[in-house]
Motif scaffolding. Sequence first.
Motif, PDB file in Angstrom:
ATOM      1  N   ALA A   1      26.263 -67.701  62.610  1.00  0.00           N
ATOM      2  CA  ALA A   1      25.780 -68.458  61.456  1.00  0.00           C
ATOM      3  C   ALA A   1      25.744 -69.934  61.828  1.00  0.00           C
ATOM      4  CB  ALA A   1      26.691 -68.219  60.251  1.00  0.00           C
ATOM      5  N   THR A   2      24.594 -70.566  61.613  1.00  0.00           N
ATOM      6  CA  THR A   2      24.429 -71.959  62.015  1.00  0.00           C
ATOM      7  C   THR A   2      24.070 -72.829  60.813  1.00  0.00           C
ATOM      8  OG1 THR A   2      22.046 -71.816  62.504  1.00  0.00           O
ATOM      9  CG2 THR A   2      23.572 -71.197  64.267  1.00  0.00           C
ATOM     10  N   ASP A   3      24.417 -74.096  60.915  1.00  0.00           N
ATOM     11  CA  ASP A   3      24.015 -75.060  59.902  1.00  0.00           C
ATOM     12  C   ASP A   3      24.073 -76.448  60.523  1.00  0.00           C
ATOM     13  OD1 ASP A   3      23.641 -74.785  56.671  1.00  0.00           O
ATOM     14  OD2 ASP A   3      24.267 -76.803  57.254  1.00  0.00           O
ATOM     15  N   VAL A   4      23.351 -77.384  59.923  1.00  0.00           N
ATOM     16  CA  VAL A   4      23.317 -78.754  60.407  1.00  0.00           C
ATOM     17  C   VAL A   4      24.506 -79.557  59.863  1.00  0.00           C
ATOM     18  CG1 VAL A   4      21.870 -79.668  58.540  1.00  0.00           C
ATOM     19  CG2 VAL A   4      21.737 -80.681  60.828  1.00  0.00           C
ATOM     20  N   SER A   5      25.134 -79.071  58.796  1.00  0.00           N
ATOM     21  CA  SER A   5      26.231 -79.784  58.154  1.00  0.00           C
ATOM     22  C   SER A   5      27.589 -79.243  58.598  1.00  0.00           C
ATOM     23  CB  SER A   5      26.122 -79.660  56.632  1.00  0.00           C
ATOM     24  OG  SER A   5      27.325 -80.059  56.017  1.00  0.00           O
ATOM     25  N   GLN A   6      28.385 -80.095  59.220  1.00  0.00           N
ATOM     26  CA  GLN A   6      29.719 -79.664  59.646  1.00  0.00           C
ATOM     27  C   GLN A   6      30.605 -79.361  58.436  1.00  0.00           C
ATOM     28  OE1 GLN A   6      30.693 -78.951  62.935  1.00  0.00           O
ATOM     29  NE2 GLN A   6      32.288 -77.962  61.724  1.00  0.00           N
ATOM     30  N   LYS A   7      30.459 -80.130  57.362  1.00  0.00           N
ATOM     31  CA  LYS A   7      31.267 -79.871  56.162  1.00  0.00           C
ATOM     32  C   LYS A   7      30.952 -78.479  55.599  1.00  0.00           C
ATOM     33  CE  LYS A   7      32.621 -81.459  51.622  1.00  0.00           C
ATOM     34  NZ  LYS A   7      32.440 -82.415  50.524  1.00  0.00           N
ATOM     35  N   ALA A   8      29.663 -78.136  55.517  1.00  0.00           N
ATOM     36  CA  ALA A   8      29.287 -76.802  55.027  1.00  0.00           C
ATOM     37  C   ALA A   8      29.872 -75.719  55.927  1.00  0.00           C
ATOM     38  CB  ALA A   8      27.770 -76.681  54.959  1.00  0.00           C
ATOM     39  N   LEU A   9      29.810 -75.933  57.239  1.00  0.00           N
ATOM     40  CA  LEU A   9      30.350 -74.952  58.188  1.00  0.00           C
ATOM     41  C   LEU A   9      31.857 -74.783  58.029  1.00  0.00           C
ATOM     42  CD1 LEU A   9      28.322 -75.821  61.401  1.00  0.00           C
ATOM     43  CD2 LEU A   9      28.188 -73.699  60.093  1.00  0.00           C
ATOM     44  N   ASP A  10      32.561 -75.874  57.781  1.00  0.00           N
ATOM     45  CA  ASP A  10      34.010 -75.782  57.590  1.00  0.00           C
ATOM     46  C   ASP A  10      34.343 -74.919  56.374  1.00  0.00           C
ATOM     47  OD1 ASP A  10      34.374 -77.398  59.809  1.00  0.00           O
ATOM     48  OD2 ASP A  10      34.698 -79.236  58.650  1.00  0.00           O
ATOM     49  N   ILE A  11      33.563 -75.074  55.299  1.00  0.00           N
ATOM     50  CA  ILE A  11      33.761 -74.252  54.103  1.00  0.00           C
ATOM     51  C   ILE A  11      33.407 -72.794  54.403  1.00  0.00           C
ATOM     52  CG2 ILE A  11      32.988 -73.869  51.718  1.00  0.00           C
ATOM     53  CD1 ILE A  11      32.478 -76.963  51.619  1.00  0.00           C
ATOM     54  N   ALA A  12      32.315 -72.580  55.136  1.00  0.00           N
ATOM     55  CA  ALA A  12      31.886 -71.220  55.502  1.00  0.00           C
ATOM     56  C   ALA A  12      32.940 -70.537  56.371  1.00  0.00           C
ATOM     57  CB  ALA A  12      30.544 -71.273  56.215  1.00  0.00           C
ATOM     58  N   LYS A  13      33.497 -71.269  57.323  1.00  0.00           N
ATOM     59  CA  LYS A  13      34.543 -70.704  58.197  1.00  0.00           C
ATOM     60  C   LYS A  13      35.739 -70.239  57.384  1.00  0.00           C
ATOM     61  CE  LYS A  13      33.468 -73.475  62.268  1.00  0.00           C
ATOM     62  NZ  LYS A  13      33.884 -74.611  63.107  1.00  0.00           N
ATOM     63  N   LYS A  14      36.141 -71.039  56.420  1.00  0.00           N
ATOM     64  CA  LYS A  14      37.279 -70.681  55.560  1.00  0.00           C
ATOM     65  C   LYS A  14      36.944 -69.419  54.762  1.00  0.00           C
ATOM     66  CE  LYS A  14      41.177 -71.791  53.389  1.00  0.00           C
ATOM     67  NZ  LYS A  14      42.400 -71.297  54.001  1.00  0.00           N
ATOM     68  N   ARG A  15      35.726 -69.346  54.221  1.00  0.00           N
ATOM     69  CA  ARG A  15      35.299 -68.183  53.434  1.00  0.00           C
ATOM     70  C   ARG A  15      35.336 -66.904  54.282  1.00  0.00           C
ATOM     71  NH1 ARG A  15      32.707 -68.453  49.075  1.00  0.00           N
ATOM     72  NH2 ARG A  15      31.874 -70.521  49.534  1.00  0.00           N
ATOM     73  N   CYS A  16      34.969 -67.020  55.543  1.00  0.00           N
ATOM     74  CA  CYS A  16      34.843 -65.845  56.415  1.00  0.00           C
ATOM     75  C   CYS A  16      35.999 -65.724  57.415  1.00  0.00           C
ATOM     76  CB  CYS A  16      33.510 -65.911  57.164  1.00  0.00           C
ATOM     77  SG  CYS A  16      32.065 -65.866  56.094  1.00  0.00           S
ATOM     78  N   GLU A  17      37.113 -66.371  57.128  1.00  0.00           N
ATOM     79  CA  GLU A  17      38.211 -66.423  58.099  1.00  0.00           C
ATOM     80  C   GLU A  17      38.765 -65.039  58.461  1.00  0.00           C
ATOM     81  OE1 GLU A  17      41.297 -68.923  56.584  1.00  0.00           O
ATOM     82  OE2 GLU A  17      41.515 -67.787  54.735  1.00  0.00           O
ATOM     83  N   ASN A  18      38.578 -64.049  57.615  1.00  0.00           N
ATOM     84  CA  ASN A  18      39.069 -62.695  57.905  1.00  0.00           C
ATOM     85  C   ASN A  18      38.022 -61.827  58.599  1.00  0.00           C
ATOM     86  OD1 ASN A  18      41.599 -63.220  56.746  1.00  0.00           O
ATOM     87  ND2 ASN A  18      40.822 -62.754  54.702  1.00  0.00           N
ATOM     88  N   LYS A  19      36.897 -62.415  58.948  1.00  0.00           N
ATOM     89  CA  LYS A  19      35.811 -61.674  59.596  1.00  0.00           C
ATOM     90  C   LYS A  19      35.755 -62.057  61.080  1.00  0.00           C
ATOM     91  CE  LYS A  19      34.401 -59.754  55.805  1.00  0.00           C
ATOM     92  NZ  LYS A  19      34.603 -58.324  55.620  1.00  0.00           N
ATOM     93  N   SER A  20      36.279 -61.193  61.912  1.00  0.00           N
ATOM     94  CA  SER A  20      36.346 -61.500  63.353  1.00  0.00           C
ATOM     95  C   SER A  20      34.986 -61.394  64.044  1.00  0.00           C
ATOM     96  CB  SER A  20      37.343 -60.563  64.040  1.00  0.00           C
ATOM     97  OG  SER A  20      36.936 -59.214  63.877  1.00  0.00           O
TER      98      SER A  20
END
Length: 194
Positions: free
Chosen positions: A73-92
Amino acid sequence: MNRKKSLETQYFDDVYAAKDDPWDFETSEYETAKYAATMEALPKKHYTKTLEIGCSIGVLSLLLAEITKNLLATDVSQKALDIAKKRCENKSNVKFECMSFPHEMPEGGFDLIMISEVAYYLSAVDWDSAVESVYKKLLPEGNIVLVHWLPEVHDYPQTGDEVHDSFERSMSGKLSNVFSKREENYRIDVWAKS
């Protein structure tokens, strides 16, 4: 002819600085219904390698993680990616990368490429060149999914219809449209490489 330029990274930095979920992906009934329709539109129940371009805060990423072995999953916004990473933290099976589409594309090929609510941020010229790059990343028997808001937004270079129609023209004879759905405010098109 539309001469608006592609929106720059700063535009998205400003949007996410103002609000963590600027388009209400987490809470909007419209978004929930559109995500469900997007997942239902997929021709296959499972994919091996999925590329999600413009993942934002990862709401759709979480759904895609359930039907793919590996999701980038890619995005131009690092802030959005940080939120996305937290949301999907249990998905290896999910990896996130900060990339500026279409100037940056990941290595390798994908059997599913998701472009949801992204391409209208690009100028017509940049989108035309991006279409070819995306096509080259699609593996045989793979799918490209386009999902876009249809009403005109004054600061977006293109409308959803312009994005989908130009994609169709560019990919004529290369990809087959295997699903098309038009609602009042959005459109979904799924393409297959046979």
